[in-house]
Scaffold this motif. Sequence first.
Motif, PDB file in Angstrom:
ATOM      1  N   VAL A  31      -9.050   6.114  -4.271  1.00 52.27           N
ATOM      2  CA  VAL A  31      -7.956   6.046  -3.307  1.00 52.27           C
ATOM      3  C   VAL A  31      -8.519   6.340  -1.921  1.00 52.27           C
ATOM      4  N   THR A  32      -7.777   5.939  -0.908  1.00 50.34           N
ATOM      5  CA  THR A  32      -8.183   6.174   0.484  1.00 50.34           C
ATOM      6  C   THR A  32      -7.447   7.387   1.021  1.00 50.34           C
ATOM      7  N   THR A  42       0.862  -1.178   0.000  1.00 50.20           N
ATOM      8  CA  THR A  42       0.000   0.000   0.000  1.00 50.20           C
ATOM      9  C   THR A  42       0.890   1.218   0.000  1.00 50.20           C
ATOM     10  N   LEU A  43       0.830   1.971  -1.062  1.00 46.07           N
ATOM     11  CA  LEU A  43       1.649   3.171  -1.182  1.00 46.07           C
ATOM     12  C   LEU A  43       0.977   4.314  -0.435  1.00 46.07           C
ATOM     13  N   ARG A  66      -3.586   6.912   0.397  1.00 43.92           N
ATOM     14  CA  ARG A  66      -3.136   5.525   0.296  1.00 43.92           C
ATOM     15  C   ARG A  66      -3.666   4.902  -0.988  1.00 43.92           C
ATOM     16  N   LEU A  67      -2.756   4.251  -1.691  1.00 43.27           N
ATOM     17  CA  LEU A  67      -3.092   3.638  -2.967  1.00 43.27           C
ATOM     18  C   LEU A  67      -2.626   2.195  -2.961  1.00 43.27           C
ATOM     19  N   GLU A  68      -3.548   1.285  -3.240  1.00 39.86           N
ATOM     20  CA  GLU A  68      -3.200  -0.136  -3.327  1.00 39.86           C
ATOM     21  C   GLU A  68      -2.508  -0.382  -4.660  1.00 39.86           C
ATOM     22  N   THR A  69      -1.246  -0.790  -4.584  1.00 39.52           N
ATOM     23  CA  THR A  69      -0.463  -1.002  -5.797  1.00 39.52           C
ATOM     24  C   THR A  69      -0.399  -2.464  -6.208  1.00 39.52           C
ATOM     25  N   ARG A  93       8.462  -1.419  -1.169  1.00 39.47           N
ATOM     26  CA  ARG A  93       8.918  -1.375   0.216  1.00 39.47           C
ATOM     27  C   ARG A  93       7.747  -1.591   1.160  1.00 39.47           C
ATOM     28  N   GLU A  94       8.061  -2.114   2.312  1.00 39.22           N
ATOM     29  CA  GLU A  94       7.108  -2.181   3.407  1.00 39.22           C
ATOM     30  C   GLU A  94       7.864  -1.852   4.678  1.00 39.22           C
ATOM     31  N   ALA A  95       7.194  -1.864   5.821  1.00 38.72           N
ATOM     32  CA  ALA A  95       7.814  -1.427   7.068  1.00 38.72           C
ATOM     33  C   ALA A  95       9.042  -2.272   7.383  1.00 38.72           C
TER      34      ALA A  95
END
Length: 348
Positions: free
Chosen positions: A211-212, A48-49, A260-263, A304-306
């Motif tokens: 988008v959220t 999630t970008l 937030r955008l689901e990629t 990337r993620e956390a």
Amino acid sequence: MKRISMLPLAMLVLLACKSKKEQPKQAAGNQPVVVDVIIASTSSLSNTLEVNGTVVANEAVELRPEISGRLVQLNLPEGASVKQGTVLAKINDADIAATLEKTKVQLDLAEKTEARLKKLLAVSGINQSDYDVALNQVNSLKADMAVTQALLDKAVVRAPFSGVLGLRMVSPGAYVTSATVLATLQQTDQVKIDFTLPEMYASLIEKGRTVTVQTNENNTLRKARIIATEPQINATTRNLKVRAVLEGKAIHPGAFVKVRLETGGRSSSILVPTNAIIPDAKAKKVVVVRQGKGVFVDIETGLREAGAAEVVKGLAVGDSVVVTGVLFVRPKSPVKVRSVKKLSDFTQ
């Protein structure tokens, strides 16, 4: 003579002691660096970008007069809603109005003259050229009246659209120019969200996609619909500017929001902790343990993620990637693996 003969012997003893003390240091320098590693393996990656966004009014304008002069009328109730076309301010236009009246009188006389000459022309009482001069005078005065009327219209400031007035910046009687801001007018019943995305995600942006949006109002999540993008990617930042319309209740323009955008996800991605990646001027690197030595490998990263990054090029499944002691490893120097870590140890 005895004292002189003992001096070389004492120097030999000191040199021998010094060489013995230096031997442990040299041995310590050859000791392998103790590191921890993770074993590169494939895993599913859902991404999630999240980017920063700014709330923009649906319509916004700074109200300025088109001509210079003294304010003789000011109708700017601060914070009030006004309709399109409402008169908000008026500049002293007495001289312009007088010029218009003068032109009207001249036009009336010119039209009468043109009418008489037209009758004479019909009976060949005058030349065609004489009549053309009179007709040209009529048309010229009509054009002058149109110019003067345009100046009168410019002396009045009207609301270009329905919206909410901001704070008033001037007072009645003030002398203003075209650079003077009287107030602001914003249409806030519907707002837009402007945000930028890295160019690698440009293919995911399409008109109508949702988008959220997370606002600062109790961290509530809202939906926004993408309506347009800039046709060109910014050459400096390599980012694409996107605009979306926020659904539901509007919020104050200028507010900060998170978008937030689901990629999409990948089922066979190699992830490594971000602290294992060594940034370089030309490429990113990681240290891989091969045959007891640290080998520096160029990689390319993706999503990337956390606490972790996807490696799309440079690593293979089963590689031992150094995750601690990275800064102490030298190219092709011996390393000692202390333990094998899990990716979850770095992403929690």
